[in-house]
Design an enzyme around this catalytic site. Sequence first.
Site, short mmCIF file in Angstrom:
data_model
loop_
_atom_site.label_atom_id
_atom_site.label_comp_id
_atom_site.label_asym_id
_atom_site.label_seq_id
_atom_site.Cartn_x
_atom_site.Cartn_y
_atom_site.Cartn_z
CB ALA A 12 15.67 8.20 -12.49
CG ASP A 36 19.79 8.17 -11.71
OD1 ASP A 36 18.90 7.80 -10.91
OD2 ASP A 36 20.96 7.71 -11.67
CB ALA A 224 7.57 5.68 13.43
CB ALA A 227 9.79 0.57 12.93
CB CYS A 278 11.71 0.25 3.09
SG CYS A 278 11.75 1.35 1.68
CG PHE A 340 10.77 -7.30 -1.93
CD1 PHE A 340 11.00 -6.53 -3.06
CD2 PHE A 340 9.94 -6.81 -0.95
CE1 PHE A 340 10.39 -5.30 -3.21
CE2 PHE A 340 9.32 -5.56 -1.09
CZ PHE A 340 9.54 -4.81 -2.23
C1 UDX Z 1 7.23 -0.80 2.36
C2 UDX Z 1 6.10 0.01 2.99
O1 UDX Z 1 4.88 -0.76 2.94
C3 UDX Z 1 5.93 1.33 2.26
O2 UDX Z 1 4.95 2.13 2.91
C4 UDX Z 1 7.27 2.06 2.25
O3 UDX Z 1 7.14 3.26 1.52
C5 UDX Z 1 8.36 1.20 1.67
O4 UDX Z 1 8.43 -0.06 2.37
P1 UDX Z 1 7.50 -2.32 0.19
O5 UDX Z 1 8.77 -2.76 0.85
O6 UDX Z 1 7.55 -1.87 -1.22
O7 UDX Z 1 6.86 -1.12 1.03
O8 UDX Z 1 6.44 -3.51 0.26
P2 UDX Z 1 5.47 -4.10 1.38
O9 UDX Z 1 4.17 -4.38 0.76
O10 UDX Z 1 5.44 -3.27 2.60
O11 UDX Z 1 6.15 -5.51 1.71
C6 UDX Z 1 7.39 -5.62 2.38
C7 UDX Z 1 7.70 -7.07 2.67
O12 UDX Z 1 6.84 -7.60 3.68
C8 UDX Z 1 7.53 -8.00 1.46
O13 UDX Z 1 8.58 -8.94 1.44
C9 UDX Z 1 6.21 -8.68 1.72
O14 UDX Z 1 6.09 -9.93 1.10
C10 UDX Z 1 6.25 -8.81 3.23
N1 UDX Z 1 4.91 -8.94 3.86
C11 UDX Z 1 4.01 -7.94 3.74
C12 UDX Z 1 4.61 -10.09 4.58
O15 UDX Z 1 5.43 -11.00 4.70
N2 UDX Z 1 3.37 -10.19 5.18
C13 UDX Z 1 2.44 -9.20 5.10
O16 UDX Z 1 1.35 -9.37 5.67
C14 UDX Z 1 2.77 -8.05 4.35
P1 ADP Z 2 14.85 4.04 -4.26
O1 ADP Z 2 14.30 2.65 -4.12
O2 ADP Z 2 14.96 4.77 -2.93
O3 ADP Z 2 14.15 4.87 -5.28
P2 ADP Z 2 17.02 3.44 -6.09
O4 ADP Z 2 18.33 2.81 -5.74
O5 ADP Z 2 16.03 2.69 -6.91
O6 ADP Z 2 16.39 3.90 -4.70
O7 ADP Z 2 17.28 4.82 -6.84
C1 ADP Z 2 18.18 5.82 -6.44
C2 ADP Z 2 18.77 6.45 -7.70
O8 ADP Z 2 19.53 7.60 -7.30
C3 ADP Z 2 19.73 5.57 -8.50
O9 ADP Z 2 19.25 5.43 -9.83
C4 ADP Z 2 21.09 6.33 -8.46
O10 ADP Z 2 21.81 6.25 -9.67
C5 ADP Z 2 20.62 7.75 -8.21
N1 ADP Z 2 21.63 8.64 -7.61
C6 ADP Z 2 22.41 8.40 -6.53
N2 ADP Z 2 23.19 9.46 -6.27
C7 ADP Z 2 22.92 10.41 -7.19
C8 ADP Z 2 23.39 11.76 -7.44
N3 ADP Z 2 24.29 12.34 -6.66
N4 ADP Z 2 22.85 12.42 -8.49
C9 ADP Z 2 21.93 11.86 -9.29
N5 ADP Z 2 21.43 10.61 -9.10
C10 ADP Z 2 21.91 9.89 -8.06
#
Ligand code: UDX
Ligand code: ADP
Length: 468
Positions: A12, A36, A224, A227, A278, A340
């Site tokens: 969750a 969770d 990809a 990246a 990510c 972030f």
């Molecule tokens: C990212 C991907 O965008 C999303 O598709 C994937 O599912 C998860 O990872 P997220 O990390 O939530 O999403 O946010 P994102 O908007 O991508 O920003 C990532 C980082 O890059 C942030 O720190 C943001 O401030 C920075 N960023 C983004 C820049 O510095 N410049 C930009 O032009 C865009």
């Molecule tokens: P994301 O950003 O990918 O959603 P999070 O760290 O926010 O990742 O969430 C992952 C969740 O998965 C956490 O709340 C954690 O407690 C839960 N979790 C991890 N392992 C298990 C498991 N075996 N069963 C149930 N929940 C789990």
Amino acid sequence: MVKITTICCIGAGYVGGPTMAMIALKCPHIKVTVVDISQPRIDAWNSDELPIYEPGLDEVVKACRGKNLFFSTDVAGAIRESQMIFVSVNTPTKKTGLGSGKAADLTYWESAARTIAAESKDNKIIVEKSTVPVRTAEAIEKVLKRNCSDASVQFDILSNPEFLAEGTAISDLTAPDRVLIGGKIENEAGQAAVDALAEVYANWVPKNQIITANLWSAELSKLAANAFLAQRISSINAMSALCEATGADVAQVAHSIGTDSRIGPKFLNASVGFGGSCFQKDILNLAYICECHGLKEVADYWYSVVGMNDYQKSRFVRRVVSAMFNTIRNKKIAMLGFAFKKDTGDTRETPAIDVGKGLIEDGAQLAIYDPQVKEDQIAYDMEGMMGNITCYKTAKEALQDAHAVTIMTEWDEFKSYDWKEIYDVMQKPAFVFDGRLILDHDHLREIGFIVYALGKPIDPFIKSAEGA
Ligand code: UDX
Ligand code: ADP
């Protein structure tokens, strides 16, 4: 093809919670249970204060919770009653052992798979939601098959990577660019599982935006995509260093290249560095997979994207120190923003951590304000350094008597502050280091600030201080 009426999601978190809430909203005929192992997390999902800050999420959860959306710690029960099980557990970078610092740690995934195997008494469709290394589905299938006591139970594994970004999760989920479903489309059962999931999304996503692929392509596409996105940021950040050296303006360069339709305008904002759970993790994982396949040059190419991000953060710290006459010892430096990115309280891999550590190593006293990040989170992220950090509930207090202010997150509220009033309460010379290029720099200079704006021509004051 099975018609899906019961779904559960294991995990969750930032991905599982919002995604399931959206499915529940758009599919009132489906019962969605999010489970969770963390009781406090589930309690928060069942309370008025959700565990994550995400604009628009409260409304979606409130509309469905208790009707067709449920949050629970009964993992086993939810598995038993669901036809389709999403797995959205965390897959952090391994901290020890083989592939340490690069490979994805699948401990949580494997443990979830073992529970699924133990509890399943009828056929299940398993959906990989968390980002995983390529061919994880194969490994998971083995765990499921070997651990299920009933040999007649069939598991169909799908990869359905989530592309939502934090801060815009609800709009991303409401109108995704595409939904990607990977499965064993070469056989009938695999195709039927893909169709069953596609039908769930078809409740609100146009069919031509639901893409199907084979399992490995879907898994790799997610790595990809992240990246490529991160690489764009590192590319514009590399340009920002060159702009500062040559007197060019990175915003103008970004605008000029972004009007080329082949390049496009998005994701070209130079910054103090990308963060989030990510980008770095997925690139390291991707590069590690390349290494494992003997593709050293390919791996090095992707590692350099992370290397540029690290360079950008340390370059920012060096600018702060050198602009302030090479000494920030015992100077109060306000840090506006710790998340972030804006519109989230998430601090995972935030550049504020590395920049903060760098400034503290040089003796600074940090005064941190973020509208969504709580002090205990900052204490966790900056473990061992809290002697040099004070967290404030308002920006005003953080800025009082500060020598400098660093902008770490692009929160909108920072733009609307009365910067003249701020200038008056700060020490002089008062410095602004804008790591997100959100402030009106000319206006700040008129007030009297010494401004460093990342990727923009360097102020004569800073140039001479650095030359000194
Ligand atoms: C990212 C991907 O965008 C999303 O598709 C994937 O599912 C998860 O990872 P997220 O990390 O939530 O999403 O946010 P994102 O908007 O991508 O920003 C990532 C980082 O890059 C942030 O720190 C943001 O401030 C920075 N960023 C983004 C820049 O510095 N410049 C930009 O032009 C865009
Ligand atoms: P994301 O950003 O990918 O959603 P999070 O760290 O926010 O990742 O969430 C992952 C969740 O998965 C956490 O709340 C954690 O407690 C839960 N979790 C991890 N392992 C298990 C498991 N075996 N069963 C149930 N929940 C789990």
